[in-house]
Design an enzyme around this catalytic site. Structure first.
Site, PDB file in Angstrom:
ATOM      1  N   SER A 130       0.746  -1.056  -0.099  1.00 30.28           N
ATOM      2  CA  SER A 130       0.154  -0.051   0.222  1.00 30.28           C
ATOM      3  C   SER A 130       0.821   1.372  -0.069  1.00 30.28           C
ATOM      4  O   SER A 130       1.877   1.352   0.767  1.00 30.28           O
ATOM      5  CB  SER A 130      -0.923  -0.036   1.346  1.00 30.28           C
ATOM      6  OG  SER A 130      -1.716   1.172   1.248  1.00 30.28           O
ATOM      7  N   ALA A 173     -23.105 -14.984 -12.162  1.00 35.11           N
ATOM      8  CA  ALA A 173     -23.599 -14.282 -10.789  1.00 35.11           C
ATOM      9  C   ALA A 173     -23.084 -12.839 -10.889  1.00 35.11           C
ATOM     10  O   ALA A 173     -23.498 -12.123 -10.266  1.00 35.11           O
ATOM     11  CB  ALA A 173     -22.719 -15.172  -9.638  1.00 35.11           C
ATOM     12  N   ARG A 174     -21.711 -13.001 -11.298  1.00 32.05           N
ATOM     13  CA  ARG A 174     -21.018 -11.446 -11.329  1.00 32.05           C
ATOM     14  C   ARG A 174     -21.944 -10.661 -12.187  1.00 32.05           C
ATOM     15  O   ARG A 174     -22.107  -9.434 -11.842  1.00 32.05           O
ATOM     16  CB  ARG A 174     -19.502 -11.284 -11.802  1.00 32.05           C
ATOM     17  CG  ARG A 174     -18.621 -11.974 -10.685  1.00 32.05           C
ATOM     18  CD  ARG A 174     -18.572 -11.216  -9.401  1.00 32.05           C
ATOM     19  NE  ARG A 174     -17.255 -11.577  -8.937  1.00 32.05           N
ATOM     20  CZ  ARG A 174     -16.843 -10.855  -7.739  1.00 32.05           C
ATOM     21  NH1 ARG A 174     -17.526  -9.661  -7.346  1.00 32.05           N
ATOM     22  NH2 ARG A 174     -15.928 -11.283  -7.121  1.00 32.05           N
ATOM     23  N   ARG A 176     -16.694 -12.347 -15.646  1.00 35.12           N
ATOM     24  CA  ARG A 176     -16.462 -13.846 -15.575  1.00 35.12           C
ATOM     25  C   ARG A 176     -17.521 -14.868 -15.579  1.00 35.12           C
ATOM     26  O   ARG A 176     -17.421 -16.028 -15.649  1.00 35.12           O
ATOM     27  CB  ARG A 176     -15.127 -14.033 -14.923  1.00 35.12           C
ATOM     28  CG  ARG A 176     -13.838 -13.310 -15.211  1.00 35.12           C
ATOM     29  CD  ARG A 176     -12.852 -13.992 -14.571  1.00 35.12           C
ATOM     30  NE  ARG A 176     -11.493 -13.325 -15.128  1.00 35.12           N
ATOM     31  CZ  ARG A 176     -10.892 -13.711 -16.250  1.00 35.12           C
ATOM     32  NH1 ARG A 176     -11.347 -14.760 -17.121  1.00 35.12           N
ATOM     33  NH2 ARG A 176      -9.512 -13.209 -16.722  1.00 35.12           N
ATOM     34  N   ALA A 186     -15.922  -6.809 -12.069  1.00 34.59           N
ATOM     35  CA  ALA A 186     -17.339  -6.838 -11.278  1.00 34.59           C
ATOM     36  C   ALA A 186     -17.002  -7.203  -9.861  1.00 34.59           C
ATOM     37  O   ALA A 186     -17.903  -7.123  -9.174  1.00 34.59           O
ATOM     38  CB  ALA A 186     -17.934  -7.917 -11.890  1.00 34.59           C
ATOM     39  N   GLY A 187     -15.925  -6.388  -9.214  1.00 29.14           N
ATOM     40  CA  GLY A 187     -15.680  -6.566  -7.654  1.00 29.14           C
ATOM     41  C   GLY A 187     -16.049  -5.017  -7.160  1.00 29.14           C
ATOM     42  O   GLY A 187     -16.603  -4.216  -7.840  1.00 29.14           O
ATOM     43  N   ASP A 198     -13.560   6.383  -3.182  1.00 27.34           N
ATOM     44  CA  ASP A 198     -13.161   5.990  -4.440  1.00 27.34           C
ATOM     45  C   ASP A 198     -14.026   6.703  -5.543  1.00 27.34           C
ATOM     46  O   ASP A 198     -13.277   7.011  -6.628  1.00 27.34           O
ATOM     47  CB  ASP A 198     -13.336   4.624  -4.383  1.00 27.34           C
ATOM     48  CG  ASP A 198     -12.202   3.873  -3.931  1.00 27.34           C
ATOM     49  OD1 ASP A 198     -11.078   4.412  -3.670  1.00 27.34           O
ATOM     50  OD2 ASP A 198     -12.408   2.491  -3.415  1.00 27.34           O
ATOM     51  N   SER A 201      -0.719   3.985   0.783  1.00 26.77           N
ATOM     52  CA  SER A 201      -1.458   5.060   1.399  1.00 26.77           C
ATOM     53  C   SER A 201      -0.508   5.809   2.606  1.00 26.77           C
ATOM     54  O   SER A 201      -0.643   6.972   2.747  1.00 26.77           O
ATOM     55  CB  SER A 201      -2.640   4.420   2.122  1.00 26.77           C
ATOM     56  OG  SER A 201      -3.686   4.090   1.119  1.00 26.77           O
ATOM     57  N   LYS A 216     -13.822  -3.648   2.502  1.00 27.48           N
ATOM     58  CA  LYS A 216     -14.667  -2.706   1.804  1.00 27.48           C
ATOM     59  C   LYS A 216     -15.821  -3.084   2.326  1.00 27.48           C
ATOM     60  O   LYS A 216     -16.845  -1.985   2.477  1.00 27.48           O
ATOM     61  CB  LYS A 216     -14.425  -2.355   0.704  1.00 27.48           C
ATOM     62  CG  LYS A 216     -12.883  -1.512   0.241  1.00 27.48           C
ATOM     63  CD  LYS A 216     -12.885  -1.017  -1.228  1.00 27.48           C
ATOM     64  CE  LYS A 216     -11.547  -0.640  -1.485  1.00 27.48           C
ATOM     65  NZ  LYS A 216     -11.351  -0.087  -2.657  1.00 27.48           N
ATOM     66  N   GLY A 221      -3.895   4.182 -11.877  1.00 25.54           N
ATOM     67  CA  GLY A 221      -4.362   3.772 -10.584  1.00 25.54           C
ATOM     68  C   GLY A 221      -3.693   4.915  -9.455  1.00 25.54           C
ATOM     69  O   GLY A 221      -4.112   5.160  -8.263  1.00 25.54           O
TER      70      GLY A 221
END
Length: 278
Positions: A20, A159-160, A156, A132-133, A108, A22, A71, A241
């Site tokens: 990280s 469900a996602r 993928r 899809a997270g 975010d 941060s 999260k 990022g």
């Protein structure tokens, strides 16, 4: 608002957490803002250990930054969650109020919007999301503010796909899902947001068109990703990022300290220096 001289603590939690940036960003902010008695740490905490860690924090704690896989796990431990964070069921920021309440928010989403606006991107006619997270759901919330047309998410599993469609309905985004096997088509979109782990999009680099639009790749290490390198090699605009990390951290610093504005320039420079030192 805490007095600048008060001894205050903050930290980033997650697993894994050693990578990280941060601490570098927040500590740079404290130095620039003259908050000499503020400290910012980094703790390896998974979902199982999270409740105990939170319960053990003292009154000197001002706030926490949360990364994966915490999260969503943090939400039941909070007294209040902002509408922004509740909309995507993802909290990356906790502020401890003077009365002891634990307040959850998501920086975010506004961080993504700010990073894009810094590059002059204020509206797009359509967009694609890779993944899809939790970060993908935050991307959808950001696109709700920026995208005039349809968003296509490449995922993928069924469900996602169903989960992403649920986010789209909740956020008011016109969303279509496609199987990951068709992800090479994403690069034709005016804006592509890649939210997947390192290496996942490498195979898509060959599909970058001759005149690409904008790529927002949420990874920062390793950087550039194969996709980002191919994109910029074709003359396309790339938002990385680190841009997201810095902008969301600015909002975290302001929320935790009660002071604004946080020093964007110094925080970005600290992030670049920390990456260069790796």
């Amino acid at each position: 608002m805490p007095a600048p001289s008060a001894v205050r603590r903050a930290a980033v939690l997650g697993s894994p957490i050693a990578h990280s940036l941060s601490p570098a960003l927040h500590r740079a902010a404290y130095r620039a803002m003259g908050l000499d008695d503020w400290s910012y740490g980094r703790f390896e905490v998974d979902e199982t250990a999270l409740p105990g860690f939170i319960a053990g924090l003292g009154a000197d704690w001002a706030g926490l930054s949360l990364t994966m896989p915490l999260k969503r796990a943090i939400i039941p431990l909070l007294d209040e969650v902002s509408a922004t964070a509740a909309a995507v069921e993802a909290v990356n920021t906790v502020v401890f109020a003077p009365d002891g309440r634990r307040l959850g928010d998501n920086t975010d989403i506004p961080g993504m919007v700010a990073a894009l606006r810094e590059r002059g991107v204020t509206r797009v006619p359509a967009a694609a999301v890779l993944g899809a997270g939790a970060t993908a759901s935050s991307a959808l919330a950001a696109l709700a503010q920026l995208c005039d047309g349809e968003v296509t998410a490449y995922v993928r599993s069924p469900a996602r796909a169903a989960e992403m469609r649920g986010w789209g309905e909740r956020l008011g985004v016109a969303l279509r899902t496609e199987d990951w096997s068709l992800a090479h088509r994403a690069s034709a979109a005016p804006l592509v947001v890649a939210t997947t782990p390192a290496g996942t999009t490498d195979a898509l680099a060959a599909a970058v068109p001759r005149t690409p639009g904008i790529l927002f790749d949420v990874l920062y290490d390793p950087w550039p990703t194969a996709l980002a390198a191919a994109w910029s090699g074709r003359g396309g605009e790339v938002v990385g990022g680190l841009d997201l990390l810095v902008h969301q951290a600015v909002l975290q610093v302001e929320a935790m300290t009660g002071l604004a504005p946080a020093p964007l320039k110094e925080m970005r420079e600290a992030g670049l220096a920390a990456l260069a030192a790796r």
